[in-house]
Design a protein around this motif. Structure first.
Motif, mmCIF file in Angstrom:
data_model
loop_
_atom_site.group_PDB
_atom_site.id
_atom_site.type_symbol
_atom_site.label_atom_id
_atom_site.label_comp_id
_atom_site.label_asym_id
_atom_site.label_seq_id
_atom_site.Cartn_x
_atom_site.Cartn_y
_atom_site.Cartn_z
ATOM 1 N N UNK A 1 -12.084 20.758 -8.884
ATOM 2 C CA UNK A 1 -11.324 21.008 -10.115
ATOM 3 C C UNK A 1 -9.861 20.618 -9.933
ATOM 4 N N UNK A 2 -9.276 20.998 -8.795
ATOM 5 C CA UNK A 2 -7.869 20.675 -8.523
ATOM 6 C C UNK A 2 -7.681 19.163 -8.404
ATOM 7 N N UNK A 3 -8.595 18.503 -7.694
ATOM 8 C CA UNK A 3 -8.490 17.050 -7.521
ATOM 9 C C UNK A 3 -8.660 16.317 -8.848
ATOM 10 N N UNK A 4 -9.598 16.772 -9.671
ATOM 11 C CA UNK A 4 -9.813 16.140 -10.976
ATOM 12 C C UNK A 4 -8.567 16.274 -11.843
ATOM 13 N N UNK A 5 -7.996 17.451 -11.882
ATOM 14 C CA UNK A 5 -6.773 17.669 -12.666
ATOM 15 C C UNK A 5 -5.634 16.801 -12.127
ATOM 16 N N UNK A 6 -5.515 16.747 -10.806
ATOM 17 C CA UNK A 6 -4.463 15.941 -10.174
ATOM 18 C C UNK A 6 -4.628 14.459 -10.541
ATOM 19 N N UNK B 1 -3.389 8.952 -12.401
ATOM 20 C CA UNK B 1 -3.759 7.873 -13.326
ATOM 21 C C UNK B 1 -2.606 7.442 -14.240
ATOM 22 N N UNK B 2 -1.846 8.373 -14.827
ATOM 23 C CA UNK B 2 -0.718 7.909 -15.637
ATOM 24 C C UNK B 2 0.307 7.103 -14.827
ATOM 25 N N UNK B 3 0.414 7.412 -13.554
ATOM 26 C CA UNK B 3 1.359 6.702 -12.689
ATOM 27 C C UNK B 3 0.811 5.352 -12.240
ATOM 28 N N UNK C 1 0.853 -1.174 0.000
ATOM 29 C CA UNK C 1 0.000 0.000 0.000
ATOM 30 C C UNK C 1 0.894 1.230 0.000
ATOM 31 N N UNK C 2 0.703 2.096 -0.978
ATOM 32 C CA UNK C 2 1.572 3.255 -1.172
ATOM 33 C C UNK C 2 0.753 4.535 -1.089
ATOM 34 N N UNK C 3 1.281 5.515 -0.366
ATOM 35 C CA UNK C 3 0.678 6.833 -0.298
ATOM 36 C C UNK C 3 1.092 7.592 -1.553
ATOM 37 N N UNK C 4 0.124 7.951 -2.364
ATOM 38 C CA UNK C 4 0.425 8.622 -3.625
ATOM 39 C C UNK C 4 0.419 10.133 -3.474
ATOM 40 N N UNK C 5 -0.581 10.661 -2.776
ATOM 41 C CA UNK C 5 -0.620 12.103 -2.533
ATOM 42 C C UNK C 5 -1.600 12.380 -1.408
ATOM 43 N N UNK C 6 -1.428 13.539 -0.781
ATOM 44 C CA UNK C 6 -2.345 13.942 0.284
ATOM 45 C C UNK C 6 -2.687 15.404 0.081
#
Length: 172
Positions: free
Chosen positions: A75-80, A86-88, A55-60
């Protein structure tokens, strides 16, 4: 004071531990993206199927969701999600799926080979049993023919002896 169910107690402990590790106790709203990912140790793709993901923490993200450029705004979360996460994330499940499909293809191939082997074994066994039965019948026929020939020879001998006795008795 009533004690908690041991299972519930362990869940509460795990939740508190996770909140402390994620530092999720200070500001709300708080959003964390977690995912199962391969371990960071260098490994080859062949070890991918044997190595368990972690289990990896990707972002917070933590802060008020107003204004629209805040870290927790939709909007910020969708862009993130679309540009960074997703590419990662997508290559790992794709590799897992491909590895699983390869395992299933190998298993299906082994099953087909096993079925072909069993069919060949059955055909060979039936052929060998047929040959053994034919040899046994041929041996029994040969034995019967030898016994018949022996009986005929004995009968011929007795007939010959009887004819000789008849000739002798006529001569005398």
């Amino acid at each position: 004071m009533q004690s908690l169910d041991p299972l519930l107690h362990s869940y509460i402990q795990e939740a508190c531990s996770a909140a402390k590790k994620l530092q999720a106790t200070t500001s709300y709203p708080f959003i964390t993206f977690l995912s199962l990912q391969p371990r960071r140790a260098p490994s080859s793709s062949s070890r991918l199927t044997t190595q368990k993901p972690t289990l990896t923490l990707l972002s917070r993200h933590a802060s008020p969701s107003t204004p629209s450029s805040a870290p927790t705004s939709p909007a910020t979360l969708t862009t993130h999600l679309q540009t960074q996460l997703l590419p990662r994330l997508l290559p790992f499940p794709s590799r897992l799926r491909a590895a699983q499909e390869a395992l299933e293809r190998d298993r299906a191939l082994r099953d087909e080979q096993d079925a072909a082997f069993h069919a060949t074994t059955t055909r060979d066994r039936e052929r060998i049993e047929g040959l053994v039965a034919a040899d046994r019948e041929a041996a029994e026929r040969a034995l019967a023919e030898r016994e018949l020939a022996s009986r005929r020879a004995e009968e011929d001998q007795r007939t010959k002896e009887a004819l000789e006795r008849i000739k002798e008795t006529r001569l005398t």
